[in-house]
Design a protein around this motif. Structure first.
Motif, short mmCIF file in Angstrom:
data_model
loop_
_atom_site.label_atom_id
_atom_site.label_comp_id
_atom_site.label_asym_id
_atom_site.label_seq_id
_atom_site.Cartn_x
_atom_site.Cartn_y
_atom_site.Cartn_z
N MET A 84 17.79 34.75 -19.01
CA MET A 84 18.66 33.45 -18.55
C MET A 84 20.00 33.81 -18.49
O MET A 84 20.50 34.24 -19.70
CB MET A 84 18.27 32.20 -18.96
CG MET A 84 16.63 31.59 -18.22
SD MET A 84 16.86 31.37 -16.56
CE MET A 84 17.77 29.77 -16.53
N GLY A 85 21.04 33.12 -17.90
CA GLY A 85 22.49 33.34 -18.08
C GLY A 85 23.37 32.05 -17.77
O GLY A 85 22.75 31.13 -17.28
N TRP A 86 24.40 31.98 -18.53
CA TRP A 86 25.41 30.96 -18.20
C TRP A 86 26.57 31.63 -17.49
O TRP A 86 27.05 32.81 -17.67
CB TRP A 86 26.04 30.28 -19.34
CG TRP A 86 25.03 29.26 -20.23
CD1 TRP A 86 24.01 29.48 -20.98
CD2 TRP A 86 24.96 27.91 -19.70
NE1 TRP A 86 23.41 28.09 -21.17
CE2 TRP A 86 23.79 27.27 -20.41
CE3 TRP A 86 25.75 27.04 -18.82
CZ2 TRP A 86 23.91 26.02 -20.40
CZ3 TRP A 86 25.50 25.76 -18.60
CH2 TRP A 86 24.46 25.18 -19.28
N PHE A 87 27.21 30.99 -16.46
CA PHE A 87 28.01 31.50 -15.55
C PHE A 87 29.32 30.34 -15.72
O PHE A 87 28.98 29.23 -15.98
CB PHE A 87 27.72 31.74 -14.01
CG PHE A 87 26.89 32.86 -14.18
CD1 PHE A 87 25.45 32.76 -14.40
CD2 PHE A 87 27.16 34.14 -13.92
CE1 PHE A 87 24.39 33.69 -14.48
CE2 PHE A 87 26.19 35.26 -13.74
CZ PHE A 87 24.77 35.12 -14.05
N ARG A 88 30.39 30.49 -15.28
CA ARG A 88 31.37 29.73 -15.17
C ARG A 88 32.31 29.95 -13.88
O ARG A 88 32.83 31.17 -13.55
CB ARG A 88 32.26 29.29 -16.50
CG ARG A 88 33.28 30.67 -16.84
CD ARG A 88 33.83 30.19 -18.28
NE ARG A 88 34.70 31.50 -18.59
CZ ARG A 88 35.28 31.60 -19.61
NH1 ARG A 88 35.12 30.73 -20.74
NH2 ARG A 88 36.02 32.72 -20.21
N ARG A 89 33.05 29.00 -13.16
CA ARG A 89 33.85 29.36 -12.32
C ARG A 89 35.27 28.36 -12.47
O ARG A 89 34.88 27.10 -12.58
CB ARG A 89 33.50 28.72 -10.97
CG ARG A 89 34.48 29.14 -9.68
CD ARG A 89 33.67 28.51 -8.38
NE ARG A 89 32.95 29.99 -8.03
CZ ARG A 89 32.06 29.86 -6.78
NH1 ARG A 89 31.88 28.89 -6.19
NH2 ARG A 89 31.67 31.18 -6.48
N ALA A 90 36.42 28.92 -12.87
CA ALA A 90 37.54 28.26 -12.92
C ALA A 90 38.19 27.98 -11.80
O ALA A 90 38.16 28.84 -10.85
CB ALA A 90 38.31 28.98 -13.82
N PRO A 91 39.02 27.06 -11.47
CA PRO A 91 39.83 26.62 -10.36
C PRO A 91 40.51 27.85 -9.76
O PRO A 91 41.22 28.70 -10.42
CB PRO A 91 40.68 25.75 -10.62
CG PRO A 91 40.06 24.99 -11.85
CD PRO A 91 39.61 26.00 -12.73
N GLY A 92 40.13 28.15 -8.44
CA GLY A 92 40.97 29.38 -8.00
C GLY A 92 40.23 30.79 -8.19
O GLY A 92 40.91 31.77 -7.75
N LYS A 93 39.18 30.78 -8.98
CA LYS A 93 38.61 32.03 -9.37
C LYS A 93 37.20 32.17 -9.36
O LYS A 93 36.53 31.31 -8.79
CB LYS A 93 38.93 32.16 -10.78
CG LYS A 93 40.19 32.22 -11.50
CD LYS A 93 40.47 32.50 -13.01
CE LYS A 93 41.74 32.78 -13.22
NZ LYS A 93 41.91 33.10 -14.96
N GLU A 94 36.72 33.36 -8.91
CA GLU A 94 35.51 33.68 -8.78
C GLU A 94 34.50 33.12 -9.80
O GLU A 94 34.87 33.17 -11.15
CB GLU A 94 35.22 35.24 -8.37
CG GLU A 94 35.87 35.42 -6.91
CD GLU A 94 35.43 36.91 -6.66
OE1 GLU A 94 35.99 37.37 -5.58
OE2 GLU A 94 34.87 37.41 -7.39
N ARG A 95 33.32 33.02 -9.83
CA ARG A 95 32.48 32.56 -10.72
C ARG A 95 32.17 33.90 -11.74
O ARG A 95 31.96 35.22 -10.89
CB ARG A 95 31.05 32.46 -10.17
CG ARG A 95 30.05 31.78 -11.28
CD ARG A 95 28.53 31.55 -10.61
NE ARG A 95 28.56 30.30 -10.07
CZ ARG A 95 28.16 29.89 -8.77
NH1 ARG A 95 28.14 30.88 -7.95
NH2 ARG A 95 28.49 28.77 -8.41
N GLU A 96 32.18 33.66 -12.99
CA GLU A 96 32.00 35.02 -13.81
C GLU A 96 30.86 34.72 -14.82
O GLU A 96 30.46 33.36 -15.16
CB GLU A 96 33.31 35.17 -14.57
CG GLU A 96 33.84 34.28 -15.54
CD GLU A 96 34.66 34.41 -16.45
OE1 GLU A 96 35.42 35.47 -16.14
OE2 GLU A 96 35.44 33.47 -17.07
N PHE A 97 30.19 35.74 -15.29
CA PHE A 97 29.03 35.62 -16.11
C PHE A 97 29.85 35.30 -17.70
O PHE A 97 31.01 35.95 -17.81
CB PHE A 97 28.46 37.29 -16.13
CG PHE A 97 27.57 37.26 -17.55
CD1 PHE A 97 27.87 38.12 -18.52
CD2 PHE A 97 26.16 36.78 -17.20
CE1 PHE A 97 27.10 38.18 -19.51
CE2 PHE A 97 25.41 36.92 -18.32
CZ PHE A 97 25.78 37.75 -19.50
#
Length: 125
Positions: free
Chosen positions: A33-46
């Protein structure tokens, strides 16, 4: 059908901590399992990944030493303890199963195309 539900986000000041939770379908006990994040204006990242047993973990360089991923397979929950938060950690955080065969340059791809709603983390300076 895979179910993912993230919680625990909020508004904090720089240097503070948050603990995110990802409640998932029982079937995902058999997946890394993993956590990802997406900041405004950016692509989702691991951000971080954990093996099926919980014994192996991998972190993006940007969070290494500050974030800790863990899992409770009995409860079907994956956690992300985030310490020493910085404004650049501001993003919507989501969890998903990760495919170990997709490992490239310190990150993994998510297994499923569908995502939970995510949880917003906002860090003020």
């Amino acid at each position: 059908q895979v179910q993912l539900a993230e919680s625990g986000g909020g508004l904090v000041q720089s240097g503070e901590s948050l603990r995110l939770s990802c409640a998932h379908s029982r079937s995902l006990r058999d997946y890394a399992m993993g956590w990802f994040r997406r900041a405004p204006g950016k692509e989702r990242e691991f951000v971080a990944g954990v093996s099926i047993s919980g014994g192996n973990k991998l972190y993006a360089d940007s969070v290494k030493g500050r974030f800790t991923i863990s899992r409770d397979n009995a409860a079907n929950i994956v956690y992300l303890q985030m310490n020493q938060l910085k404004p650049e950690d501001t993003a919507v955080y989501s969890c998903n199963a990760i495919d170990p065969s997709t490992y490239r340059n310190g990150s993994y791809h998510a297994v499923f195309d569908s995502w939970g709603p995510g949880t917003q983390v906002t860090v003020s300076s």
